[in-house]
Motif scaffolding. Structure first.
Motif, PDB file in Angstrom:
ATOM      1  N   TRP A   1     -12.184 -99.333 -45.644  1.00 48.06           N
ATOM      2  CA  TRP A   1     -12.199 -99.029 -44.211  1.00 48.06           C
ATOM      3  C   TRP A   1     -10.811 -98.589 -43.790  1.00 48.06           C
ATOM      4  CZ3 TRP A   1      -9.841-101.014 -39.749  1.00 48.06           C
ATOM      5  CH2 TRP A   1     -10.436-100.646 -38.535  1.00 48.06           C
TER       6      TRP A   1
ATOM      7  N   GLY B   1     -15.812 -99.611 -31.191  1.00 43.21           N
ATOM      8  CA  GLY B   1     -14.583 -99.173 -31.845  1.00 43.21           C
ATOM      9  C   GLY B   1     -13.472 -99.178 -30.816  1.00 43.21           C
TER      10      GLY B   1
ATOM     11  N   GLY C   1     -12.963 -92.561 -34.330  1.00 49.56           N
ATOM     12  CA  GLY C   1     -14.119 -92.497 -35.201  1.00 49.56           C
ATOM     13  C   GLY C   1     -14.205 -93.589 -36.251  1.00 49.56           C
TER      14      GLY C   1
ATOM     15  N   ARG D   1     -20.856-103.041 -40.857  1.00 50.52           N
ATOM     16  CA  ARG D   1     -20.058-101.863 -40.547  1.00 50.52           C
ATOM     17  C   ARG D   1     -20.662-101.243 -39.295  1.00 50.52           C
ATOM     18  NH1 ARG D   1     -16.670 -98.904 -43.749  1.00 50.52           N
ATOM     19  NH2 ARG D   1     -17.340-100.124 -45.540  1.00 50.52           N
ATOM     20  N   MET D   2     -19.810-100.946 -38.297  1.00 50.93           N
ATOM     21  CA  MET D   2     -20.306-100.433 -37.019  1.00 50.93           C
ATOM     22  C   MET D   2     -19.732 -99.051 -36.740  1.00 50.93           C
ATOM     23  SD  MET D   2     -19.643-104.090 -35.195  1.00 50.93           S
ATOM     24  CE  MET D   2     -19.664-103.517 -33.549  1.00 50.93           C
ATOM     25  N   ARG D   3     -20.591 -98.143 -36.295  1.00 54.37           N
ATOM     26  CA  ARG D   3     -20.126 -96.828 -35.862  1.00 54.37           C
ATOM     27  C   ARG D   3     -19.358 -96.989 -34.545  1.00 54.37           C
ATOM     28  NH1 ARG D   3     -25.315 -96.484 -36.779  1.00 54.37           N
ATOM     29  NH2 ARG D   3     -25.799 -96.095 -34.600  1.00 54.37           N
ATOM     30  N   THR D   4     -18.549 -95.998 -34.207  1.00 54.01           N
ATOM     31  CA  THR D   4     -17.800 -96.019 -32.952  1.00 54.01           C
ATOM     32  C   THR D   4     -18.725 -96.174 -31.755  1.00 54.01           C
ATOM     33  OG1 THR D   4     -16.051 -94.685 -33.921  1.00 54.01           O
ATOM     34  CG2 THR D   4     -16.165 -94.722 -31.534  1.00 54.01           C
ATOM     35  N   SER D   5     -19.909 -95.594 -31.815  1.00 55.48           N
ATOM     36  CA  SER D   5     -20.860 -95.705 -30.699  1.00 55.48           C
ATOM     37  C   SER D   5     -21.328 -97.142 -30.491  1.00 55.48           C
ATOM     38  CB  SER D   5     -22.071 -94.793 -30.922  1.00 55.48           C
ATOM     39  OG  SER D   5     -22.746 -95.154 -32.109  1.00 55.48           O
ATOM     40  N   GLN D   6     -21.251 -97.969 -31.543  1.00 51.05           N
ATOM     41  CA  GLN D   6     -21.598 -99.389 -31.415  1.00 51.05           C
ATOM     42  C   GLN D   6     -20.400-100.183 -30.898  1.00 51.05           C
ATOM     43  OE1 GLN D   6     -22.905 -99.233 -35.575  1.00 51.05           O
ATOM     44  NE2 GLN D   6     -24.659-100.448 -34.886  1.00 51.05           N
TER      45      GLN D   6
ATOM     46  N   GLY E   1     -14.679 -96.917 -35.820  1.00 50.87           N
ATOM     47  CA  GLY E   1     -15.665 -97.961 -35.545  1.00 50.87           C
ATOM     48  C   GLY E   1     -15.100 -99.340 -35.846  1.00 50.87           C
TER      49      GLY E   1
END
Length: 177
Positions: free
Chosen positions: A12, A66, A37, A59-64, A39
């Protein structure tokens, strides 16, 4: 004891600037977050023989979630902070979103701090809000403009009943009551 590397995880990274610090979640987890980006990532640190093995929990995307500027505030097993969308968010120790604030009350990239049983959150423009944060909701207690902004992104600190806040050009010491 001798300063050697106890464990390492290379899976990461934040591609530009990594401002938030890792947050320890007892008894054995680390929460990593970043903007641009990246996350977020929850790692569990497992004892294996005489070493430590980091294992990805989520693991989380930025939309979840960040966070661009500040580390979320850990409190009683939950994390409170603002992600890329600028909305105050509560995450559990696995990185699952418990709630996300309303767009009508954005927090932006501002700083967060837990003081006693309250969360202090300052937005980008210098507006400081206090409230009780629980896994169910954020209950506002009050708000006041403490800086004129813009770019009120600096960390906030509390010591001896005083709160230090700053923006791009000004530093203030405020008495908490």
């Amino acid at each position: 004891d001798d300063g050697s590397v106890a464990w390492r995880y290379d899976g990461w990274q934040v591609p530009t600037a990594n401002a938030p610090s890792p947050v320890f979640l007892p008894p054995d987890r680390l929460f990593l977050t970043g903007g641009y980006g990246a996350g977020s990532l929850v790692l569990r640190l497992l004892l294996r023989g005489d070493g430590i093995e980091p294992v990805v929990v989520k693991r989380m995307r930025t939309s979840q979630f960040g966070a661009l500027q500040h580390s979320p505030v850990p409190f009683e097993g939950y994390l409170y902070g603002s992600g890329d969308d600028g909305l105050l968010t509560c995450l559990d120790g696995d990185g699952d979103v418990q709630w996300r604030g309303r767009r009508a009350v954005p927090f932006g990239k501002g700083a967060y701090l837990g003081v006693d049983d309250a969360v202090l959150a300052r937005d980008d423009s210098g507006l400081l809000r206090s409230g009780r944060a629980t896994p169910e909701r954020f209950e506002p207690l009050g708000e006041t403009r403490v800086l004129d902004g813009p770019d009120a992104w600096g960390p906030i600190a509390c010591a001896g009943g005083f709160l230090l806040v700053r923006d791009l050009t000004e530093l203030k010491c405020l008495a908490l009551g």
